[in-house]
Design an enzyme around this catalytic site. Structure first.
Site, PDB file in Angstrom:
ATOM      1  CE  LYS A 218      -4.029   1.812   7.103  1.00 36.27           C
ATOM      2  NZ  LYS A 218      -4.303   0.461   7.607  1.00 36.27           N
TER       3      LYS A 218
ATOM      4  CB  THR B 235     -14.036  -5.008  11.166  1.00 37.33           C
ATOM      5  OG1 THR B 235     -14.745  -4.464  10.038  1.00 37.33           O
ATOM      6  CG2 THR B 235     -12.556  -4.700  11.026  1.00 37.33           C
TER       7      THR B 235
ATOM      8  CB  THR C  39      -0.931   0.022   1.226  1.00 36.00           C
ATOM      9  OG1 THR C  39      -1.656   1.257   1.241  1.00 36.00           O
ATOM     10  CG2 THR C  39      -0.136  -0.096   2.520  1.00 36.00           C
TER      11      THR C  39
ATOM     12  CB  THR D 270     -11.798   1.301 -12.793  1.00 39.21           C
ATOM     13  OG1 THR D 270     -11.235   0.119 -12.202  1.00 39.21           O
ATOM     14  CG2 THR D 270     -12.584   0.923 -14.024  1.00 39.21           C
ATOM     15  CB  THR D 271      -7.930   1.341  -9.514  1.00 36.54           C
ATOM     16  OG1 THR D 271      -7.108   0.382 -10.203  1.00 36.54           O
ATOM     17  CG2 THR D 271      -9.262   0.721  -9.206  1.00 36.54           C
TER      18      THR D 271
END
Length: 240
Positions: A78, A193, A75, A107-108
């Site tokens: 963060k 979650t 990622t 799309t991303t």
């Protein structure tokens, strides 16, 4: 076969309970989704079993089957302060993604400005240790201050500091005055979650939370805990 009746009833119940992660919850409760197809060395074949079904969250766990081709993913959020993520793999695997997942690409795709920011953040953090050391120091201080205030922290070795509430409605209610009255945003974390009975506020300190901000956080949490009649630290011992 259609599952519309199942999802309509489940959505209505979850909405009434004001639960989070609705589609993840539906996926766990349903246990049955249309099967996906695996592209194997032996040709196309159906993928049966609960671990490779296609869910409403827009991805399939079957995509992990890349055989001997190593691929890594991470990622850019963060720690790097951006959004999005990346995959790193051989040229053949990357070419396969480009060829067979055009929806994923188009799309991303990240804007050029975000890519430039992520590149700068990676370059900086490769040379600087201050942010890592400061981050760990701030996490330790948050845990120490909240423990001293008698708040029910869940033991963890990570940078995330969970404060146990143990009730989904009160977990949501606790987050609202923190933002409205104390200008502190802390996300309530409810089932699915986390397991039932372990609903919590999830605190994530940063290197830039100084002692004054941490002390103000503790005071705000104590105020909310007393106002809502939430259980103090003894609840933490019951969870272990």
């Amino acid at each position: 076969m259609t599952y519309d009746h199942f999802f309509s009833a489940a959505l209505a119940r979850l909405l009434a309970e004001r639960r989070y992660s609705v589609f993840a919850d539906l996926e766990r409760m349903a246990g049955r989704f249309p099967h996906t197809t695996l592209h194997s060395p032996d040709g196309l074949r159906p993928a049966f079993g609960r671990h490779v079904r296609t869910g409403w969250r827009g991805h399939s766990r079957a995509g992990r089957g890349l055989g001997p081709h190593r691929r890594d993913r991470g990622t850019l959020a963060k720690a790097f302060g951006c959004i999005g993520g990346y995959i790193a793999a051989s040229a053949d695997v990357i070419d396969a993604v480009r060829s067979y997942a055009p929806g994923f690409i188009f799309t991303t795709a990240l804007p050029p400005g975000v890519c430039a920011a992520a590149t700068a953040a990676i370059r900086h953090l490769k040379a600087s240790q201050w942010e890592r050391d400061r981050h760990q120091d701030r996490v330790s201080r948050v845990k120490a201050v909240l423990n001293a205030a008698g708040l029910p922290l869940m033991a963890t070795d990570t940078h995330i500091v969970p404060v146990i509430v143990g009730d989904p409605e009160k977990c949501r209610e606790a987050s609202e005055p923190l933002l409205a009255e104390h200008s502190i945003y802390i996300q309530p974390i409810n089932y699915p979650t986390v397991p039932y009975g372990t609903e919590r506020l999830r605190i994530t300190p940063t290197p830039y939370h100084d002692d004054a901000l941490i002390d103000a956080l503790a005071q705000a949490l104590v105020d909310v805990w007393e106002r809502l009649g939430l259980p103090p630290r003894y609840r933490q011992l019951a969870l272990k």
